[in-house]
Design a protein around this motif. Structure first.
Motif, PDB file in Angstrom:
ATOM      1  N   THR A 287      -4.372  18.888  -2.619  1.00  0.00           N
ATOM      2  CA  THR A 287      -3.075  18.449  -3.121  1.00  0.00           C
ATOM      3  C   THR A 287      -2.155  18.240  -1.924  1.00  0.00           C
ATOM      4  OG1 THR A 287      -2.033  20.634  -3.295  1.00  0.00           O
ATOM      5  CG2 THR A 287      -3.422  19.911  -5.153  1.00  0.00           C
ATOM      6  N   GLU A 288      -1.020  17.600  -2.142  1.00  0.00           N
ATOM      7  CA  GLU A 288      -0.087  17.379  -1.037  1.00  0.00           C
ATOM      8  C   GLU A 288       0.410  18.704  -0.465  1.00  0.00           C
ATOM      9  OE1 GLU A 288       4.118  15.126   0.052  1.00  0.00           O
ATOM     10  OE2 GLU A 288       3.242  14.868  -1.940  1.00  0.00           O
ATOM     11  N   LYS A 289       0.572  19.730  -1.293  1.00  0.00           N
ATOM     12  CA  LYS A 289       1.037  21.031  -0.812  1.00  0.00           C
ATOM     13  C   LYS A 289       0.086  21.643   0.210  1.00  0.00           C
ATOM     14  CE  LYS A 289       3.658  22.206  -4.981  1.00  0.00           C
ATOM     15  NZ  LYS A 289       3.788  23.159  -6.119  1.00  0.00           N
TER      16      LYS A 289
ATOM     17  N   THR B 266      -0.528  11.292  13.158  1.00  0.00           N
ATOM     18  CA  THR B 266      -0.034   9.959  12.831  1.00  0.00           C
ATOM     19  C   THR B 266       0.476   9.310  14.119  1.00  0.00           C
ATOM     20  OG1 THR B 266       1.240   8.700  11.208  1.00  0.00           O
ATOM     21  CG2 THR B 266       2.347  10.577  12.225  1.00  0.00           C
ATOM     22  N   VAL B 267       1.135   8.162  13.997  1.00  0.00           N
ATOM     23  CA  VAL B 267       1.388   7.312  15.168  1.00  0.00           C
ATOM     24  C   VAL B 267       2.874   7.114  15.423  1.00  0.00           C
ATOM     25  CG1 VAL B 267       1.172   4.914  15.945  1.00  0.00           C
ATOM     26  CG2 VAL B 267      -0.837   6.143  15.143  1.00  0.00           C
ATOM     27  N   GLU B 268       3.248   7.172  16.678  1.00  0.00           N
ATOM     28  CA  GLU B 268       4.624   6.927  17.095  1.00  0.00           C
ATOM     29  C   GLU B 268       5.071   5.523  16.696  1.00  0.00           C
ATOM     30  OE1 GLU B 268       7.288   6.810  21.226  1.00  0.00           O
ATOM     31  OE2 GLU B 268       5.094   6.926  21.304  1.00  0.00           O
ATOM     32  N   GLY B 269       6.285   5.425  16.139  1.00  0.00           N
ATOM     33  CA  GLY B 269       6.831   4.137  15.760  1.00  0.00           C
ATOM     34  C   GLY B 269       6.406   3.654  14.396  1.00  0.00           C
ATOM     35  N   SER B 270       5.643   4.465  13.645  1.00  0.00           N
ATOM     36  CA  SER B 270       5.175   4.073  12.314  1.00  0.00           C
ATOM     37  C   SER B 270       6.088   4.667  11.244  1.00  0.00           C
ATOM     38  CB  SER B 270       3.742   4.569  12.087  1.00  0.00           C
ATOM     39  OG  SER B 270       3.711   5.988  12.008  1.00  0.00           O
ATOM     40  N   THR B 271       6.014   4.120  10.035  1.00  0.00           N
ATOM     41  CA  THR B 271       6.765   4.705   8.926  1.00  0.00           C
ATOM     42  C   THR B 271       6.219   6.085   8.579  1.00  0.00           C
ATOM     43  OG1 THR B 271       5.337   3.586   7.314  1.00  0.00           O
ATOM     44  CG2 THR B 271       7.372   2.462   7.947  1.00  0.00           C
ATOM     45  N   SER B 272       4.946   6.326   8.852  1.00  0.00           N
ATOM     46  CA  SER B 272       4.349   7.633   8.565  1.00  0.00           C
ATOM     47  C   SER B 272       4.949   8.729   9.442  1.00  0.00           C
ATOM     48  CB  SER B 272       2.835   7.576   8.779  1.00  0.00           C
ATOM     49  OG  SER B 272       2.253   6.546   8.015  1.00  0.00           O
ATOM     50  N   ALA B 273       5.363   8.380  10.657  1.00  0.00           N
ATOM     51  CA  ALA B 273       5.900   9.370  11.590  1.00  0.00           C
ATOM     52  C   ALA B 273       7.239   9.927  11.126  1.00  0.00           C
ATOM     53  CB  ALA B 273       6.032   8.773  12.982  1.00  0.00           C
ATOM     54  N   VAL B 274       7.929   9.211  10.242  1.00  0.00           N
ATOM     55  CA  VAL B 274       9.240   9.676   9.771  1.00  0.00           C
ATOM     56  C   VAL B 274       9.214  10.047   8.290  1.00  0.00           C
ATOM     57  CG1 VAL B 274      10.503   8.392  11.528  1.00  0.00           C
ATOM     58  CG2 VAL B 274       9.995   7.286   9.336  1.00  0.00           C
ATOM     59  N   ALA B 275       8.038  10.045   7.669  1.00  0.00           N
ATOM     60  CA  ALA B 275       7.920  10.407   6.257  1.00  0.00           C
ATOM     61  C   ALA B 275       8.153  11.908   6.075  1.00  0.00           C
ATOM     62  CB  ALA B 275       6.542  10.023   5.730  1.00  0.00           C
ATOM     63  N   GLN B 276       8.618  12.274   4.890  1.00  0.00           N
ATOM     64  CA  GLN B 276       8.845  13.676   4.566  1.00  0.00           C
ATOM     65  C   GLN B 276       7.541  14.310   4.100  1.00  0.00           C
ATOM     66  OE1 GLN B 276      11.827  15.383   4.986  1.00  0.00           O
ATOM     67  NE2 GLN B 276      12.428  13.489   6.022  1.00  0.00           N
ATOM     68  N   LEU B 277       7.024  15.228   4.903  1.00  0.00           N
ATOM     69  CA  LEU B 277       5.823  15.969   4.546  1.00  0.00           C
ATOM     70  C   LEU B 277       6.202  17.412   4.222  1.00  0.00           C
ATOM     71  CD1 LEU B 277       3.354  14.614   7.265  1.00  0.00           C
ATOM     72  CD2 LEU B 277       3.433  14.008   4.843  1.00  0.00           C
ATOM     73  N   PRO B 278       5.327  18.153   3.551  1.00  0.00           N
ATOM     74  CA  PRO B 278       5.658  19.536   3.185  1.00  0.00           C
ATOM     75  C   PRO B 278       6.066  20.375   4.397  1.00  0.00           C
ATOM     76  CG  PRO B 278       3.685  18.834   2.042  1.00  0.00           C
ATOM     77  CD  PRO B 278       4.019  17.745   3.015  1.00  0.00           C
ATOM     78  N   ARG B 279       7.022  21.268   4.176  1.00  0.00           N
ATOM     79  CA  ARG B 279       7.481  22.138   5.249  1.00  0.00           C
ATOM     80  C   ARG B 279       6.308  22.947   5.801  1.00  0.00           C
ATOM     81  NH1 ARG B 279      12.620  25.778   4.002  1.00  0.00           N
ATOM     82  NH2 ARG B 279      13.446  23.655   3.806  1.00  0.00           N
TER      83      ARG B 279
ATOM     84  N   THR C 144       0.822  -1.212   0.000  1.00  0.00           N
ATOM     85  CA  THR C 144       0.000   0.000   0.000  1.00  0.00           C
ATOM     86  C   THR C 144       0.851   1.255   0.000  1.00  0.00           C
ATOM     87  OG1 THR C 144      -1.686   1.252   1.218  1.00  0.00           O
ATOM     88  CG2 THR C 144      -0.185  -0.101   2.530  1.00  0.00           C
ATOM     89  N   GLY C 145       0.362   2.273  -0.681  1.00  0.00           N
ATOM     90  CA  GLY C 145       0.927   3.601  -0.549  1.00  0.00           C
ATOM     91  C   GLY C 145       0.353   4.284   0.678  1.00  0.00           C
ATOM     92  N   GLN C 146       0.720   5.553   0.876  1.00  0.00           N
ATOM     93  CA  GLN C 146       0.238   6.311   2.020  1.00  0.00           C
ATOM     94  C   GLN C 146      -0.636   7.473   1.561  1.00  0.00           C
ATOM     95  OE1 GLN C 146       4.202   6.997   3.830  1.00  0.00           O
ATOM     96  NE2 GLN C 146       3.509   5.737   5.527  1.00  0.00           N
ATOM     97  N   GLY C 147      -1.535   7.888   2.425  1.00  0.00           N
ATOM     98  CA  GLY C 147      -2.438   8.961   2.062  1.00  0.00           C
ATOM     99  C   GLY C 147      -2.983   9.677   3.284  1.00  0.00           C
TER     100      GLY C 147
ATOM    101  N   PRO D 188      -8.646  12.258  -2.345  1.00  0.00           N
ATOM    102  CA  PRO D 188      -8.416  11.634  -3.651  1.00  0.00           C
ATOM    103  C   PRO D 188      -7.183  12.179  -4.359  1.00  0.00           C
ATOM    104  CG  PRO D 188     -10.236  13.192  -3.761  1.00  0.00           C
ATOM    105  CD  PRO D 188      -9.863  13.079  -2.322  1.00  0.00           C
ATOM    106  N   GLY D 189      -6.437  11.256  -4.957  1.00  0.00           N
ATOM    107  CA  GLY D 189      -5.323  11.644  -5.811  1.00  0.00           C
ATOM    108  C   GLY D 189      -4.088  12.141  -5.097  1.00  0.00           C
ATOM    109  N   ILE D 190      -4.027  11.996  -3.778  1.00  0.00           N
ATOM    110  CA  ILE D 190      -2.862  12.479  -3.024  1.00  0.00           C
ATOM    111  C   ILE D 190      -2.134  11.290  -2.411  1.00  0.00           C
ATOM    112  CG2 ILE D 190      -2.025  14.008  -1.227  1.00  0.00           C
ATOM    113  CD1 ILE D 190      -4.633  15.523  -1.363  1.00  0.00           C
ATOM    114  N   THR D 191      -0.883  11.142  -2.738  1.00  0.00           N
ATOM    115  CA  THR D 191      -0.061  10.104  -2.115  1.00  0.00           C
ATOM    116  C   THR D 191       1.216  10.751  -1.594  1.00  0.00           C
ATOM    117  OG1 THR D 191       0.987   9.568  -4.231  1.00  0.00           O
ATOM    118  CG2 THR D 191      -0.940   8.262  -3.588  1.00  0.00           C
ATOM    119  N   SER D 192       1.782  10.180  -0.562  1.00  0.00           N
ATOM    120  CA  SER D 192       2.998  10.723   0.028  1.00  0.00           C
ATOM    121  C   SER D 192       3.722   9.600   0.741  1.00  0.00           C
ATOM    122  CB  SER D 192       2.643  11.853   1.004  1.00  0.00           C
ATOM    123  OG  SER D 192       3.810  12.503   1.462  1.00  0.00           O
ATOM    124  N   GLY D 193       4.960   9.869   1.129  1.00  0.00           N
ATOM    125  CA  GLY D 193       5.678   8.883   1.920  1.00  0.00           C
ATOM    126  C   GLY D 193       6.089   7.657   1.135  1.00  0.00           C
ATOM    127  N   LEU D 194       6.078   6.512   1.797  1.00  0.00           N
ATOM    128  CA  LEU D 194       6.632   5.270   1.278  1.00  0.00           C
ATOM    129  C   LEU D 194       5.575   4.342   0.701  1.00  0.00           C
ATOM    130  CD1 LEU D 194       8.917   4.438   4.339  1.00  0.00           C
ATOM    131  CD2 LEU D 194       9.635   5.554   2.214  1.00  0.00           C
TER     132      LEU D 194
END
Length: 275
Positions: free
Chosen positions: A126-128, A137-150, A111-114, A200-206
């Motif tokens: 949009t992601e921006k 998001t959740v401590e210890g998850s891959t989402s917690a360390v993903a690069q999100l917009p500044r 799965t992708g992330q959203g 819809p149409g927004i994906t980010s992370g891993l």
């Protein structure tokens, strides 16, 4: 005496391997996230979801009965290291860092992330648009360390049900994690005061690949689980996903299998053993 000592060290040394006692005994204790609809939701003394179906299938094929107990994302590795769990099946993404600490069999879903938002919310298209928003998001998850917009304001909780409660109450604007997991909450809240949707149409992370976690060195158990998982992906995976993740199937009619079913080659590529 020296020879006896050598035999003892060899059997119990850190290399482990197939000499280690099997984890797959009559009752297997599994660390799971029992508050995640679609994957594992404990309600009315019953566990229901795709990961429960998977565990039951593995038990039927190998010969054990599974007993789930709750584990949070940040404690999954420790559960396996200290023996509290024999296995972890808890939307547990296979990553290089985690594979240094525990072994994996999988993936059983890709799965992708959203972003999960209220159905009527128009602030994230949009992601921006995530910049400046409070995102849970959740401590210890891959989402917690993903690069999100500044400028994104990250709010951390111990589990996703707490994040969704914050979203329902308006304390955060979105929940960020794996898309497949988010669709479970979409289904759960479809008749609520504030229905939810995946932006819809927004994906980010891993791209995340869910695996079965087990302690290091149990090679024979790893191979048994891998053989059973291969059969599961062919025989029952699609039917179980249709039942347990209805909102996901509805969101991608005709394409959900291509998006979320693992490539068979991935099982050898990402598992800690091969068959």
């Amino acid at each position: 005496m020296a020879a006896l000592l050598l035999v003892t060290v060899t059997a119990c040394g850190p290399s482990g391997g197939s000499d280690q006692k099997s984890l797959l005994h009559e009752r297997v204790f599994i660390g799971g996230k029992t508050d995640q609809p679609g994957f594992n939701l404990h309600a009315a003394h019953t566990d229901r979801g795709l990961e429960v179906d998977l565990a039951n299938y593995l038990g039927k094929e190998i010969g054990f009965k599974s007993k789930f107990h709750d584990v949070i994302s940040a404690k999954r590795e420790q559960e396996l290291k200290d023996g509290t769990s024999d296995l972890v099946i808890a939307t547990y993404s296979i990553t290089p860092d985690r594979k240094e600490q525990v072994d994996f069999v999988g993936p059983y879903l890709v799965t992708g992330q959203g972003f999960l938002i209220r159905e009527k919310y128009k602030g994230i298209k949009t992601e921006k648009d995530v910049a400046g928003k409070i995102i849970c998001t959740v401590e210890g998850s891959t989402s917690a360390v993903a690069q999100l917009p500044r400028g994104t304001i990250l709010h951390i909780e111990p589990d996703y049900s707490s994040c969704v409660d914050k979203l329902q109450g308006g304390a955060v604007q979105a929940v960020f994690t794996d898309e497949a997991l988010l669709y479970g909450f979409v289904e759960q809240y479809k008749n609520s005061k504030h229905p939810l949707k995946v932006a819809p149409g927004i994906t980010s992370g891993l791209i995340n690949r869910y695996g079965i976690g087990l302690p290091k060195g149990h090679t024979a158990d790893c191979k048994k689980l891998l053989r059973a998982l291969r059969t599961y992906l062919t025989e029952e995976w699609a039917a179980d996903v249709k039942v347990q993740l209805q909102a996901l199937v509805h969101a991608y009619p005709g394409d959900w299998e291509n998006r979320f079913r693992p490539d068979p080659e991935d099982l050898n590529r990402y598992s800690s053993c091969e068959t």
